[in-house]
Write a protein that holds these residues in place. Structure first.
Motif, PDB file in Angstrom:
ATOM      1  N   ARG A 195       0.814  -1.461   0.004  1.00 38.55           N
ATOM      2  CA  ARG A 195       0.222  -0.101  -0.016  1.00 38.55           C
ATOM      3  C   ARG A 195       0.623   1.931  -0.435  1.00 38.55           C
ATOM      4  O   ARG A 195       0.613   2.121  -0.568  1.00 38.55           O
ATOM      5  CB  ARG A 195      -1.008  -0.160   0.791  1.00 38.55           C
ATOM      6  N   PHE A 196       2.263   0.965   1.130  1.00 38.97           N
ATOM      7  CA  PHE A 196       2.413   2.885   0.468  1.00 38.97           C
ATOM      8  C   PHE A 196       4.294   2.182   0.322  1.00 38.97           C
ATOM      9  O   PHE A 196       5.022   3.500   0.542  1.00 38.97           O
ATOM     10  CB  PHE A 196       2.937   2.718   2.696  1.00 38.97           C
ATOM     11  N   GLY A 197       4.560   1.197  -0.192  1.00 40.00           N
ATOM     12  CA  GLY A 197       5.796   1.125  -0.508  1.00 40.00           C
ATOM     13  C   GLY A 197       6.406   0.155  -1.841  1.00 40.00           C
ATOM     14  O   GLY A 197       4.929   0.022  -2.551  1.00 40.00           O
ATOM     15  N   GLY A 198       7.317  -0.111  -2.081  1.00 39.10           N
ATOM     16  CA  GLY A 198       7.722  -0.866  -3.435  1.00 39.10           C
ATOM     17  C   GLY A 198       7.600   0.069  -4.899  1.00 39.10           C
ATOM     18  O   GLY A 198       8.265   1.410  -4.207  1.00 39.10           O
ATOM     19  N   PRO A 199       7.704  -0.051  -5.545  1.00 39.71           N
ATOM     20  CA  PRO A 199       7.603   0.874  -7.007  1.00 39.71           C
ATOM     21  C   PRO A 199       6.334   1.712  -6.631  1.00 39.71           C
ATOM     22  O   PRO A 199       5.088   1.420  -6.552  1.00 39.71           O
ATOM     23  CB  PRO A 199       7.258  -0.376  -8.026  1.00 39.71           C
ATOM     24  N   ARG A 200       7.023   3.433  -6.673  1.00 38.51           N
ATOM     25  CA  ARG A 200       6.000   4.864  -6.726  1.00 38.51           C
ATOM     26  C   ARG A 200       5.694   5.643  -7.769  1.00 38.51           C
ATOM     27  O   ARG A 200       6.963   5.279  -8.159  1.00 38.51           O
ATOM     28  CB  ARG A 200       5.752   5.219  -5.092  1.00 38.51           C
ATOM     29  N   LEU A 201       5.082   5.954  -7.945  1.00 38.45           N
ATOM     30  CA  LEU A 201       5.072   7.200  -9.105  1.00 38.45           C
ATOM     31  C   LEU A 201       4.661   8.818  -8.182  1.00 38.45           C
ATOM     32  O   LEU A 201       3.729   8.501  -7.460  1.00 38.45           O
ATOM     33  CB  LEU A 201       3.838   6.866 -10.210  1.00 38.45           C
ATOM     34  N   VAL A 202       5.469   9.392  -8.814  1.00 41.32           N
ATOM     35  CA  VAL A 202       5.285  10.642  -7.711  1.00 41.32           C
ATOM     36  C   VAL A 202       5.341  11.946  -8.893  1.00 41.32           C
ATOM     37  O   VAL A 202       4.267  12.192  -8.250  1.00 41.32           O
ATOM     38  CB  VAL A 202       7.268  11.175  -7.406  1.00 41.32           C
ATOM     39  N   VAL A 203       5.560  12.251  -9.617  1.00 42.08           N
ATOM     40  CA  VAL A 203       5.451  12.978 -10.679  1.00 42.08           C
ATOM     41  C   VAL A 203       5.288  12.103 -11.977  1.00 42.08           C
ATOM     42  O   VAL A 203       5.861  11.891 -12.636  1.00 42.08           O
ATOM     43  CB  VAL A 203       5.903  14.755 -10.579  1.00 42.08           C
ATOM     44  N   SER A 204       4.544  13.031 -12.373  1.00 44.65           N
ATOM     45  CA  SER A 204       3.658  12.457 -13.977  1.00 44.65           C
ATOM     46  C   SER A 204       3.123  13.567 -15.572  1.00 44.65           C
ATOM     47  O   SER A 204       2.416  13.578 -14.839  1.00 44.65           O
ATOM     48  CB  SER A 204       2.913  11.304 -14.222  1.00 44.65           C
ATOM     49  N   GLY A 205       4.168  13.838 -16.135  1.00 43.84           N
ATOM     50  CA  GLY A 205       3.399  13.822 -17.379  1.00 43.84           C
ATOM     51  C   GLY A 205       4.020  14.484 -18.097  1.00 43.84           C
ATOM     52  O   GLY A 205       4.706  13.697 -18.733  1.00 43.84           O
ATOM     53  N   ARG A 206       3.483  16.008 -19.229  1.00 40.81           N
ATOM     54  CA  ARG A 206       4.436  16.167 -20.491  1.00 40.81           C
ATOM     55  C   ARG A 206       5.385  15.786 -20.682  1.00 40.81           C
ATOM     56  O   ARG A 206       6.386  15.515 -21.255  1.00 40.81           O
ATOM     57  CB  ARG A 206       3.931  17.622 -20.732  1.00 40.81           C
ATOM     58  N   PHE A 207       6.330  16.901 -18.965  1.00 40.58           N
ATOM     59  CA  PHE A 207       7.798  17.073 -19.410  1.00 40.58           C
ATOM     60  C   PHE A 207       8.722  16.217 -17.866  1.00 40.58           C
ATOM     61  O   PHE A 207      10.077  16.241 -18.081  1.00 40.58           O
ATOM     62  CB  PHE A 207       7.831  18.674 -18.952  1.00 40.58           C
ATOM     63  N   GLU A 208       8.014  16.224 -17.010  1.00 42.88           N
ATOM     64  CA  GLU A 208       9.196  15.272 -15.870  1.00 42.88           C
ATOM     65  C   GLU A 208       8.426  14.180 -15.481  1.00 42.88           C
ATOM     66  O   GLU A 208       7.287  14.259 -15.385  1.00 42.88           O
ATOM     67  CB  GLU A 208       8.876  16.625 -14.740  1.00 42.88           C
ATOM     68  N   GLN A 209       8.879  12.979 -15.667  1.00 42.93           N
ATOM     69  CA  GLN A 209       8.140  11.930 -14.883  1.00 42.93           C
ATOM     70  C   GLN A 209       9.300  11.607 -13.675  1.00 42.93           C
ATOM     71  O   GLN A 209      10.419  11.178 -13.748  1.00 42.93           O
ATOM     72  CB  GLN A 209       8.048  10.763 -15.500  1.00 42.93           C
ATOM     73  N   ARG A 210       8.922  10.901 -12.506  1.00 51.92           N
ATOM     74  CA  ARG A 210       9.226  10.501 -11.557  1.00 51.92           C
ATOM     75  C   ARG A 210       9.006   9.550 -10.917  1.00 51.92           C
ATOM     76  O   ARG A 210       7.535   9.713 -10.121  1.00 51.92           O
ATOM     77  CB  ARG A 210       9.958  12.195 -10.334  1.00 51.92           C
ATOM     78  N   HIS A 225       2.509   7.418   7.020  1.00 48.65           N
ATOM     79  CA  HIS A 225       3.020   5.504   6.290  1.00 48.65           C
ATOM     80  C   HIS A 225       4.031   5.930   4.749  1.00 48.65           C
ATOM     81  O   HIS A 225       4.929   5.006   4.444  1.00 48.65           O
ATOM     82  CB  HIS A 225       1.450   4.414   6.097  1.00 48.65           C
ATOM     83  N   GLY A 226       3.010   6.514   4.531  1.00 49.71           N
ATOM     84  CA  GLY A 226       3.984   7.587   2.588  1.00 49.71           C
ATOM     85  C   GLY A 226       5.219   7.732   2.754  1.00 49.71           C
ATOM     86  O   GLY A 226       6.278   7.764   1.746  1.00 49.71           O
ATOM     87  N   GLY A 227       5.536   8.597   3.720  1.00 51.21           N
ATOM     88  CA  GLY A 227       6.753   8.731   3.950  1.00 51.21           C
ATOM     89  C   GLY A 227       7.128   9.880   3.094  1.00 51.21           C
ATOM     90  O   GLY A 227       6.814  10.925   3.193  1.00 51.21           O
ATOM     91  N   THR A 228       8.294   9.845   2.543  1.00 47.32           N
ATOM     92  CA  THR A 228       9.146  10.405   1.185  1.00 47.32           C
ATOM     93  C   THR A 228       7.633  11.290   0.576  1.00 47.32           C
ATOM     94  O   THR A 228       7.237  10.021   0.122  1.00 47.32           O
ATOM     95  CB  THR A 228      10.104   9.994   1.424  1.00 47.32           C
ATOM     96  N   TYR A 229       7.638  12.480  -0.317  1.00 44.38           N
ATOM     97  CA  TYR A 229       7.150  13.116  -0.924  1.00 44.38           C
ATOM     98  C   TYR A 229       5.008  12.850  -0.185  1.00 44.38           C
ATOM     99  O   TYR A 229       4.332  13.146  -1.244  1.00 44.38           O
ATOM    100  CB  TYR A 229       6.952  12.154  -2.382  1.00 44.38           C
TER     101      TYR A 229
END
Length: 1018
Positions: free
Chosen positions: A128-143, A565-569
């Protein structure tokens, strides 16, 4: 080997200087605009593996310059390198698979600790809170990141560490960032543990502490209070919630009382009478109650009438009981419940436990929370446990310490080895970080900070804003915290007419073109607008120094989820992300404008990526909104959260769910989906390789496309629109599927309102009709997970369907409820090789013990196979209608009158089908399409047409404009102007392929014919 030691601004900007433009002159902004390859996209190759059986954890990225794939389980890079140029941003191009031919690369991550090398061997598993996570997504930047990395030495020893790897994607460069710190010390069992004051009592998930029964441990009225250190992994057994303290066996035993953690929330338990009937629970509800990896003050009380639960100086739950409790005779147990099983064990620490023979007041409990070490004469416990008073007290869980720690990062690509920059010194036990940047299209190049200067000031005050090159993220970050939104004097709606304006200057003194990546950021304390829910609807527009929107896109990414639980971001933040091309030896003066509720006096519309970190799931979620008053329509294109594409859907300008009647979150009547396909055995075939294209993100019109595959034989697209208006939530969906290989199925839903897996409301009546009126109305037959009758042909001109007389689900008693409907504006299909008409059916649904029905758009009955060349293309309006005129507080008198006459009936959808139809006749230019409004292809910037019809407002988009600052259209010969601040009522977008601009306006509905004319002279 290329050694990227500490990247400096003076370093080479080879990556940013890829081609040249003539210097920008005067107000000409052509040299600043994006090129066809200036885009990014990120997706799961096989669909989201957490939902797609057998899918591998392969996360893919495609830009206009390179592509790569990463296995988030093994951290292997099966593909990394350049792609052929020429593919532009539209999603239809992304069905190409040329990137699969790109050779692999190798990523190496090594941590040194105590003289031993540990190599990263795997990424954390998705949770639920860990493993592979998407931070930002869109036209110019994917994190995106991967938490829970594992590092292993050659002898098999695993490093006790907390580690996270982040990838940062811009159109022409790729970054990796590794963060690592020592892991927590294991909790020592018994009185060896740290405590809140002195030592506490530790529980490692296998031990407990039992106190033999004595009469004072079982008072009729009581308060039990304690300090509890609750780690993220407090639940020792995966299937059973942990008991912190338990008296008298278990929850179904006479005399039982105690505190348990269920799904991370505390519950107070009490049993009077024995069995299930005698079990009473006071459970915390709503948002997070506890702090994780921290001390929490917990208390439960019973005064003979009410069971109460307190957490961190707040009462968080109560349960009426009204019975005298009988004393038990069994032990008081800490760290589990006393039963024959060995489950329900707690991992954590308890300290300063006290039991009183009366129910303490909230004020008394607060005094114990705020003055934990003080002796209060008025509070005398009948029993207490302080554990080892001369032990070690600690507010944080102790961490491991390492001798001479270090990090190493390396990528092997195209015969080159690129190493990460050195690790900055940290405090003992603190985070260490290393990272690197590469140009996958040119591994020999050294990506670096662009050799430009960026400055920013508030307008009109001229106060300087902080600007910093953030090496870890490869962008200039411009902080916008503390700017107060301003409404013009005399505004009719000052709470919604506010704007924030930030002027900034970009200077490129070099001899080559440079790309400036920019992130305009706000933290939680930076959102100062106070009307509605501001972060839900932040519109961002880049304007030239004369105030004209330029058409340079701004990616909207944000978060408002706060679960620790989310931690960073996790937490609330907003990022407006863009990049600006600067010709050689040039300076550009631009202005960022942030709008909240209104743009030009009408509700603005936005389509944003919403991070779910701090909520859970952590995959792609998109949120489309009117104004800044909550979500309007949400999309989960990868179907990672709810197994459906359309999730939350909310009515516009009706009484809200919160305390305020206006400008707040309204009720959720959501659920819907495109292309639900089931194989011959009845198994759902999931959407895979889903990609998102953000063509327009507002503030006058949004346009976003989701594209992907169904099995091996179908590819599909759905483009979703939302237009500025002040009457209804009116989502427009243009969708298409094409069959490439023979496909057999047992059920195929082309579109549905309400979804098999997500339906937040239930309507008692359904109706269908056409432009002329009603064809049939019937009472809905809820439940059964089956169709109610055979599919019927959806006949007539402008077919529509109404789902009305909706009822609230249990426990939802706030906010104005709403009805739903849809209008079929266009339909073209070839199925089994011949033209096909649309069909519909009601589908009864059982979901989470609630019964309802969906409205399904279907192929003709009897059809069970699709042939290559088959297709369906349709346009549907998805409508959310207030149930009564009293619920609607918006300014549209026509809607209010219609609701007064026909509220809560099919007539409201029929009204939309008939009156929202647009009648237009063009004289100069051509119509590209009519939905969600007119898209007019100009003749070298000139267009003329007549227009009639509509409800609310009609979006009109002029394309093929030679410049961004053309004159505005006239409306029956009169200038058209909706501005409040000036230059704040239209939307400009840019097409890099044609190097032309488009403009979108929102014209009011027209009962009579109006003539619209545009003369855009270059």
């Amino acid at each position: 080997m290329v050694n990227l030691s500490k990247i400096s601004r003076a370093f080479l900007a080879a990556l940013f200087a890829t081609c040249s433009f003539l210097p920008t002159q005067g107000s000409d902004i052509r040299g600043l605009m994006p090129k066809p390859g200036d885009y990014t996209s990120m997706w799961w190759r096989d669909g989201f593996p957490g939902k797609v059986e057998g899918a591998e954890w392969i996360r893919c990225v495609r830009t206009g310059h390179y592509a790569f794939a990463m296995d988030t389980e093994t951290l292997a890079l099966p593909h990394l390198g350049p792609v052929p140029s020429g593919l532009s941003y539209p999603a239809s191009n992304w069905l190409e698979t040329d990137w699969e031919k790109i050779p692999p690369a190798k990523l190496g991550l090594v941590a040194m600790a105590n003289g031993k090398a540990y190599r990263c061997t795997k990424g954390g598993r998705w949770s639920r809170f860990g493993g592979p996570r998407l931070v930002v997504s869109g036209r110019f930047e994917q994190r995106a990141d991967i938490t829970g990395l594992e590092f292993t030495a050659a002898d098999g020893e695993t490093l006790n560490a907390e580690a996270r790897l982040e990838t940062i994607v811009w159109p022409n460069r790729l970054g990796f960032q590794l963060s690592l710190r020592p892991g927590n010390e294991p909790i020592r069992p018994g009185e060896q543990s740290f405590g809140r004051f002195g030592g506490g009592y530790g529980f490692d998930g296998s031990n407990h502490l039992a106190v033999p029964h004595r009469p004072e441990l079982d008072p009729e009225k009581f308060t039990l209070e304690m300090w509890a250190f609750i780690p993220k992994d407090s639940q020792a057994h995966p299937r059973t919630p942990p008991w912190l303290v338990c008296k008298n066996h278990h929850e179904q035993f006479e005399g039982n009382y105690g505190i348990i953690l269920a799904n991370g929330q505390p519950q107070a338990r009490l049993n009077i009478g024995g069995g299930r009937e005698g079990a009473f629970v006071a459970a915390a509800q709503g948002g997070p109650t506890l702090k994780l990896d921290a001390w929490n003050h917990l208390a439960m009380s019973y005064d003979g009438q009410t069971l109460r639960l307190f957490a961190n100086a707040r009462q968080v739950a109560e349960k009426a009981v009204g019975l005298p409790r009988k004393p038990g005779k069994f032990p008081l147990v800490f760290g589990r419940r006393l039963a024959k099983d060995n489950l329900y064990c707690f991992r954590g620490v308890l300290d300063e436990v006290r039991l009183y023979d009366r129910a303490l007041t909230l004020q008394e409990i607060r005094s114990r929370n705020y003055r934990p070490g003080a002796k209060l004469p008025s509070l005398v416990p009948v029993a207490q446990w302080n554990f080892k008073e001369d032990g070690v007290g600690a507010m944080e869980r102790p961490r491991k310490t390492w001798d001479a720690p270090s990090l190493e990062m390396e990528i092997e690509l195209g015969g080159e080895r690129v190493t990460g920059y050195p690790v900055e010194p940290t405090e003992p036990g603190g985070w260490m970080q290393t990272g690197l940047w590469i140009d996958p299209a040119n591994p020999q190049a050294n990506p670096s900070a662009p050799p430009i200067e960026v400055s920013a000031t508030e307008a009109p005050s001229g106060k300087a804003r902080p600007v910093a090159w953030e090496e870890a993220f490869g962008a200039f970050h411009i902080n916008l915290d503390g700017i107060s939104p301003v409404a013009p004097e005399g505004s009719a709606s000052p709470g919604n007419d506010v704007l924030e304006r930030i002027k900034f200057v970009l200077s490129n003194p070099s001899s080559g073109e440079v790309v400036a990546p920019l992130v305009f950021e706000k933290t939680q304390r930076g959102i100062l607008h106070r009307t509605g829910a501001p972060i839900t609807g932040v519109s961002a527009v880049l304007r030239d120094k004369e105030g004209n929107p330029t058409g340079i896109p701004i990616q909207l990414s944000k978060n408002w989820h706060n679960d620790p639980h989310g931690g960073t971001y996790s937490g609330q933040w907003f990022h407006g992300i863009t990049q600006v091309r600067l010709p050689p030896q040039s300076t550009a003066e631009l202005e960022l404008v942030l709008a909240y509720g209104h743009w030009g006096g009408l509700p603005a519309v936005t389509h944003s990526q919403l991070s779910l970190i701090g909520w859970g799931g952590n995959q792609l979620w998109e949120q489309s909104a009117f104004g800044a008053w909550g979500e309007s329509i949400c999309f989960d294109s990868e179907q990672a959260q709810a197994d459906t594409t359309i999730t939350d859907v909310r009515p516009l300008m009706v009484k809200s769910v919160g305390r305020e009647e206006k400008w707040g979150w309204t009720v959720n009547v959501g659920g819907g989906d495109f292309f639900r396909l089931f194989d011959q055995s009845g198994n759902r075939i999931p959407h895979t390789a889903m990609k998102t294209t953000f063509q327009r993100q507002g503030p006058c019109l949004t346009e976003v496309t989701h594209s992907g595959k169904l099995g091996k034989g179908i590819r599909h697209w759905s483009t979703v629109y939302l237009a500025r208006s002040d009457d209804l939530t009116r989502g427009t969906y243009r969708f298409r599927m094409e069959v490439t290989e023979p496909t057999a199925f047992s059920r195929f839903v082309l579109f549905q309102v309400g979804s098999d897996t997500y339906n937040s409301t239930a309507e008692r009546k359904f109706a269908v009709g056409d432009e002329s009126g009603l064809l049939r109305e019937w009472k809905a037959q809820w439940g059964g997970n089956t169709y109610r009758g055979e599919p019927e042909e959806w006949k007539g001109r402008i077919p529509w369907a109404s789902l009305h007389d909706a009822v609230r689900p249990p426990n939802q008693d706030q906010g104005a409820w709403a009805n739903r409907g849809l209008v079929l504006r266009d339909w073209q299909a070839r199925l089994e090789g011949k033209p096909a008409r649309p069909y519909f059916a009601e589908h009864g649904l059982d979901r989470h013990s609630q019964k309802s029905s969906t409205f399904d758009l279907l192929p003709p009955p009897g059809l069970t196979r699709l042939k290559p060349g088959d297709f369906v293309e349709a346009v549907i309006e998805h409508l959310v209608i207030p149930q009564s005129a009293e619920d609607y507080y918006g300014p549209d008198p026509a809607l209010r009158e219609a609701l007064s006459k026909h509220g809560n009936s099919w007539q409201m959808i029929h009204r939309e089908a008939r009156q929202h139809s647009i009648r237009a006749d063009i004289q100069t230019g051509s119509f590209l399409h009519l939905h969600p409004g007119l898209f007019v292809q100009t003749d070298k910037g000139i267009a003329k047409f007549s227009l009639q019809g509509g409800t609310g407002f009609i979006p009109v988009t002029f394309t093929g404009l030679p410049t961004h600052d053309t004159p505005h259209p006239t409306f029956d010969g009169q200038p058209f102007d909706q501005s409040v601040h000036g230059n704040d009522f239209w939307q400009t977008d840019y097409d890099p392929q044609t190097q032309t601009w488009s403009r979108t306006y929102n014209f009011p509905s027209m009962p009579s014919v109006k003539v619209v004319e545009l003369k855009a002279v270059p």
